[in-house]
Structure formats: structure tokens, C-alpha cells
Write a protein that holds these residues in place. Structure first.
Motif, PDB file in Angstrom:
ATOM      1  N   TRP A  60      23.807  34.279  26.406  1.00 59.26           N
ATOM      2  CA  TRP A  60      22.767  34.546  25.411  1.00 59.26           C
ATOM      3  C   TRP A  60      23.090  35.747  24.532  1.00 59.26           C
ATOM      4  O   TRP A  60      22.604  35.843  23.413  1.00 59.26           O
ATOM      5  N   TRP A  62      22.210  38.908  25.611  1.00 58.39           N
ATOM      6  CA  TRP A  62      21.204  39.938  25.891  1.00 58.39           C
ATOM      7  C   TRP A  62      21.846  41.141  26.581  1.00 58.39           C
ATOM      8  O   TRP A  62      22.659  40.990  27.503  1.00 58.39           O
ATOM      9  N   LEU A 101      13.546  43.448  23.304  1.00 55.21           N
ATOM     10  CA  LEU A 101      13.431  42.114  23.901  1.00 55.21           C
ATOM     11  C   LEU A 101      11.962  41.826  24.179  1.00 55.21           C
ATOM     12  O   LEU A 101      11.243  42.660  24.729  1.00 55.21           O
ATOM     13  N   TYR A 103       9.090  39.365  25.940  1.00 55.57           N
ATOM     14  CA  TYR A 103       8.772  38.386  26.980  1.00 55.57           C
ATOM     15  C   TYR A 103       7.290  38.020  26.846  1.00 55.57           C
ATOM     16  O   TYR A 103       6.438  38.918  26.791  1.00 55.57           O
ATOM     17  N   HIS A 253      11.826  35.542  25.149  1.00 57.14           N
ATOM     18  CA  HIS A 253      11.895  34.764  26.390  1.00 57.14           C
ATOM     19  C   HIS A 253      10.516  34.268  26.778  1.00 57.14           C
ATOM     20  O   HIS A 253       9.544  35.024  26.786  1.00 57.14           O
ATOM     21  N   THR A 254      10.448  32.983  27.103  1.00 56.57           N
ATOM     22  CA  THR A 254       9.302  32.399  27.795  1.00 56.57           C
ATOM     23  C   THR A 254       9.852  31.471  28.860  1.00 56.57           C
ATOM     24  O   THR A 254      11.042  31.122  28.837  1.00 56.57           O
ATOM     25  N   THR A 255       9.003  31.042  29.766  1.00 54.06           N
ATOM     26  CA  THR A 255       9.461  30.110  30.796  1.00 54.06           C
ATOM     27  C   THR A 255       9.966  28.812  30.183  1.00 54.06           C
ATOM     28  O   THR A 255      10.941  28.220  30.655  1.00 54.06           O
ATOM     29  N   SER A 258      14.001  30.115  25.613  1.00 53.68           N
ATOM     30  CA  SER A 258      14.362  31.462  25.170  1.00 53.68           C
ATOM     31  C   SER A 258      15.292  31.344  23.981  1.00 53.68           C
ATOM     32  O   SER A 258      16.014  30.357  23.824  1.00 53.68           O
ATOM     33  N   THR A 260      17.796  33.683  20.907  1.00 51.62           N
ATOM     34  CA  THR A 260      18.464  34.919  20.531  1.00 51.62           C
ATOM     35  C   THR A 260      19.112  34.760  19.162  1.00 51.62           C
ATOM     36  O   THR A 260      19.811  33.767  18.921  1.00 51.62           O
ATOM     37  N   SER A 272      15.875  29.414  30.586  1.00 56.35           N
ATOM     38  CA  SER A 272      16.323  30.376  31.584  1.00 56.35           C
ATOM     39  C   SER A 272      16.425  29.744  32.973  1.00 56.35           C
ATOM     40  O   SER A 272      15.477  29.117  33.453  1.00 56.35           O
TER      41      SER A 272
END
Length: 441
Positions: A60, A62, A101, A103, A253-255, A258, A260, A272
Motif C-alpha cells: 500500500w 503506508w 492516515l 481510519y 482505511h475501513t474494514t 482501503s 492510498t 485489509s
């Protein structure tokens, strides 16, 4: 297909001797060689394929402290400083920026976990901001959805995987050390029980010190010398889309999905933790140690096929120094992207951020994420083979902590005071099985 990667021109001529040979030209090996070269050591960075072509260009991008394992956090914090310093020192650009970042979540249990980590983070002076529902909606306004809460990590950031490792390789050569592509290392030689040379397909380099930063290949390499280093790889799929017409978060990011931002304005999309487990001889060998990890992640993991077995990076075979190895037959691990994962990821991402609706898929690829049983890398010199320092098993976290890891490894090799405490990373912790007994080779 291969992930996007900037080409770098290197030397075909191996040195006869080096102070240190670094085996593996991913982000870990590259930064290790860079920090050694900055100390005036003559370093040879040797890569069987292309610099950064495996997981170092397939992730990603990150560079985070948020939600790190406590053992990795000091290295992650140092890495953020070193990402910035590298650009100043070398004049090379990795695409690093502290964009923050974001979330977002509607899951109470997930939010509670983030809050607990935030409490811990404050004890070590790491900035992290828990977001209320209103703050999450504002930060995540590109989604147009309500959220129960979230986290914003303001000092964390991203770098561009297509540019980073090649940039470091150029910096190494500018310092007077050498980088070699399309040159597989077949093994090492010893004298008096200590490492004395590194044997490649193109010749032998005399050295007393070598760093094994071989990523997914490290465990098979260790096996040649009776070193038990448990690794298992998960095949994960990523895709990139064209630049959206509207501004959206650089890193979200989410469940469900995600995303970038890349250096050129395009976006990398992924889910993820989602991946396939390809059966390999090595996975079967270490299955008892990895069972707890697979059990925790079973909702996101699906059975794979025989592609990993055929690739040969998790083989139990013995190699000969005078014959081609599997690494010469498989220069770059480039596994098949999971078509169903590509479709699902794109669908979820568009549902999450409507601005992505007008984008198109530019490319998709997969990579083998090499993991250890506890999800923390193995870094340290092996007592059974003095002169060999292992640096592998970064469990999907290696790109972001690459500078800090490389600095630490260079500290260990050159015998200076380490940038962080190296003891939590030493591979000796893997020398016993899951049941606490000494393991068979």
C-alpha cells in the motif's frame, strides 16, 4: 501482472571483495546497504531479479505508527524521521509525505481497540486522535456516510512503492557502493565456522559479513544452513485506479476497503487482510506455529492453489552452489491476482467513496506477504553461522519501517549503538516449536 516499478540501472560486474554483502534488493536490503555505505563501508547489494520488484513494490505504501505492535513502534517512529532525512541526504524522491492516515468505522469493538491503542500511544509520545461521530463524518466527508467514529494519525504518512527502493539503490551507488540485479545468491562459504564469502550465479564475493534480506525466500535460504526460521506467505491482491476527479483522502482505511494516493495521483485499492493461502511444503512444515494466526484471520483468508508450491520460494529442497537454484528459475515472484478480489475491492471502494465511480482500473497484481508466527520481523546475527545477519519476516509491515529497520541492521553489522533496542526482534525466539520444544530441522 507486475506492479508499477521505476527501473534502475546497475552494474553487471561483481566486486571480488566487500565489507558487507546484502542479499535481497527490496526496501529492507536497500536501506540496510544505504546506511552501511553512509558509514564508509564497501557494500554490494545483490538482487536475483529487479530492485524492489517483489513485495516492496506491491504494498500500500503506508508509513505508519498507528496500531503498530508495541515491539515495532519504536522502529516505526524512527522510520518516519528517516524517510524525511533520506530525501534531504540523497536528493532522491520516494514520494514520502506526512499526509496523515484516516481510519473510519461503525464497529464498536474496532473503535474500542483503537482507543486502547491510543491510550498506549500517548505513553510513548505518539500522536493519534480518536474521532467522534461528527469529526469522523467531517474527515470522511468524501464517503458521504455517517460513521460512529474513527482515528486520525496526523504524523503518519505514505511513500510510493514504485519509486522507493530504486531511489535508495541510486543513493547507494552515489555513495560508491555497488548494486547488482539479475544475480541470484546461491549460498555462502565458511572458514573456521564463520561466513567467509557469498556465492552468486555470477561469481564469489569474499566477505566476513552478509545480511539476508531475502523476503519470502529467507526461510528456504536459512534451511540450507540448519537455521530454523519459520515463515508463511499469504497471497494478497491489490489494484490501482486512475486519478479521481474530486479530492479524496490520501490514505483511508475501513474494514470494507482501503485506498492510498500514489505519486502520480492514481490510487491503490485493497481490502485489509484479505488473501489466499497457497499450500507449500514450508507451510506444512510450520503449520502448528501459524495455526493461531490463521485462526484469528480466517474470515479474510481463503484457500489458494498450487501456485506457491510451483514458485519454489517455500521449498524444502537443498541447493548446490555450483548449480542453478529455484531463484534463478523464478527471478521475480509475480503471483496471479485474484480476479474475484479485484472485482470486490473495486465495488466496495466505489461504494465507499463515490468520487471513484468515474475511475477505471489501471492494473492489478498480487504479492506474497511473508509472515512470522508473531507478526514481528526476525533481525539479528545467527550464533550458528557468525557473520550472517537475518532481516526477514516483516509480515506486511516492512515497507513503512524500511528506513528504521535498515538503520538498525546497519547498526548491528557495524557494531555501533543501535537506533532502537534490537532484542525483541532476534530470530532466536523462533528456535523452539509452538509447543516450546526444540524443533527438528
Amino acid at each position: 501482472m507486475p506492479a508499477p516499478l521505476t527501473p534502475v540501472h546497475t552494474s553487471a560486474d561483481l566486486p571480488a571483495q566487500a565489507d558487507v554483502v546484502v542479499i535481497g534488493g527490496g526496501i529492507i536490503g536497500a536501506f540496510t546497504a544505504y546506511y552501511l555505505a553512509r558509514r564508509g563501508m564497501k557494500v554490494a547489494l545483490v538482487e536475483k531479479g529487479r530492485i524492489g520488484a517483489e513485495q516492496s513494490s506491491r504494498n500500500w505504501g503506508w508509513c505508519r505508527q498507528q496500531n503498530r505492535d508495541a515491539r515495532e513502534l519504536p522502529m516505526a517512529t524512527k522510520s518516519l524521521e528517516l524517510w524525511e532525512q533520506f530525501a534531504e541526504q540523497s536528493g532522491e524522491q520516494t514520494g514520502f509525505t506526512r499526509c496523515g492516515l484516516l481510519y473510519l468505522s461503525n464497529n464498536d469493538q474496532e473503535l474500542e481497540g483503537w482507543a486502547r491503542w491510543g491510550e498506549f500511544a500517548r505513553t510513548v509520545n505518539v500522536q493519534t486522535q480518536m474521532l467522534t461521530a461528527e469529526q469522523a463524518a467531517e474527515r470522511g466527508r468524501a464517503t458521504g456516510k455517517p460513521w460512529k467514529g474513527g482515528v486520525f494519525a496526523p504524523t503518519d504518512g505514505i511513500a510510493d512503492p514504485s519509486r522507493a527502493a530504486p531511489a535508495v539503490a541510486r543513493a547507494i551507488m552515489a555513495l560508491g557502493s555497488s548494486v547488482h540485479q539479475d544475480c541470484a545468491v546461491r549460498g555462502v562459504e565458511t572458514e573456521g565456522g564463520r561466513l567467509s564469502a557469498v556465492v552468486t550465479e555470477k561469481g564469489t564475493i569474499r566477505t566476513r559479513l552478509a545480511v539476508l534480506a531475502a523476503g519470502a525466500w529467507a526461510s528456504s535460504f536459512c534451511r540450507q544452513y540448519g537455521i530454523r526460521f519459520p515463515q508463511a506467505t499469504i497471497r494478497q491482491t491489490v489494484l490501482s485506479v486512475t486519478a479521481p476527479s474530486q479530492e479524496i483522502p490520501s490514505a483511508l482505511h475501513t474494514t470494507g476497503a482501503s485506498m492510498t494516493r500514489r505519486f502520480d495521483g492514481s490510487y491503490t485499492l485493497a481490502i485489509s487482510g484479505r488473501g489466499r493461502v497457497d499450500i507449500t511444503p514450508q507451510l506444512l512444515r510450520f503449520s502448528t506455529q501459524f495455526l493461531p494466526m490463521f485462526q484469528r484471520r480466517w474470515r479474510n483468508l481463503a484457500p489458494g492453489g498450487l501456485e506457491g508450491w510451483q514458485a519454489g520460494h517455500e521449498s524444502l529442497k537443498r541447493w548446490r552452489l555450483d548449480q542453478p537454484t529455484q531463484m534463478e528459475r523464478m527471478r521475480i515472484l509475480d503471483p496471479s491476482a485474484d480476479a474475484s478480489a479485484v472485482a470486490l475491492t473495486y465495488k466496495r471502494a466505489v461504494e465507499l467513496v463515490p468520487a471513484l465511480q468515474g475511475t477505471s482500473i489501471k492494473a492489478s497484481w498480487a504479492g506474497y506477504v511473508d509472515s512470522t508466527p508473531d507478526g514481528v520481523p526476525g533481525i539479528g546475527e545467527m550464533a550458528s553461522l557468525p557473520g550472517l545477519v537475518i532481516a526477514a519476516g516483516f509480515s506486511g509491515h516492512g515497507f513503512g519501517i524500511g528506513p528504521g529497520a535498515g538503520h538498525l541492521i546497519a547498526d548491528i553489522v557495524s557494531g555501533v549503538s543501535p537506533i532502537v533496542d534490537p532484542r525483541p526482534y532476534h530470530p532466536d525466539r523462533f528456535q523452539t516449536s509452538a509447543w516450546g520444544k526444540v524443533a527438528d530441522f
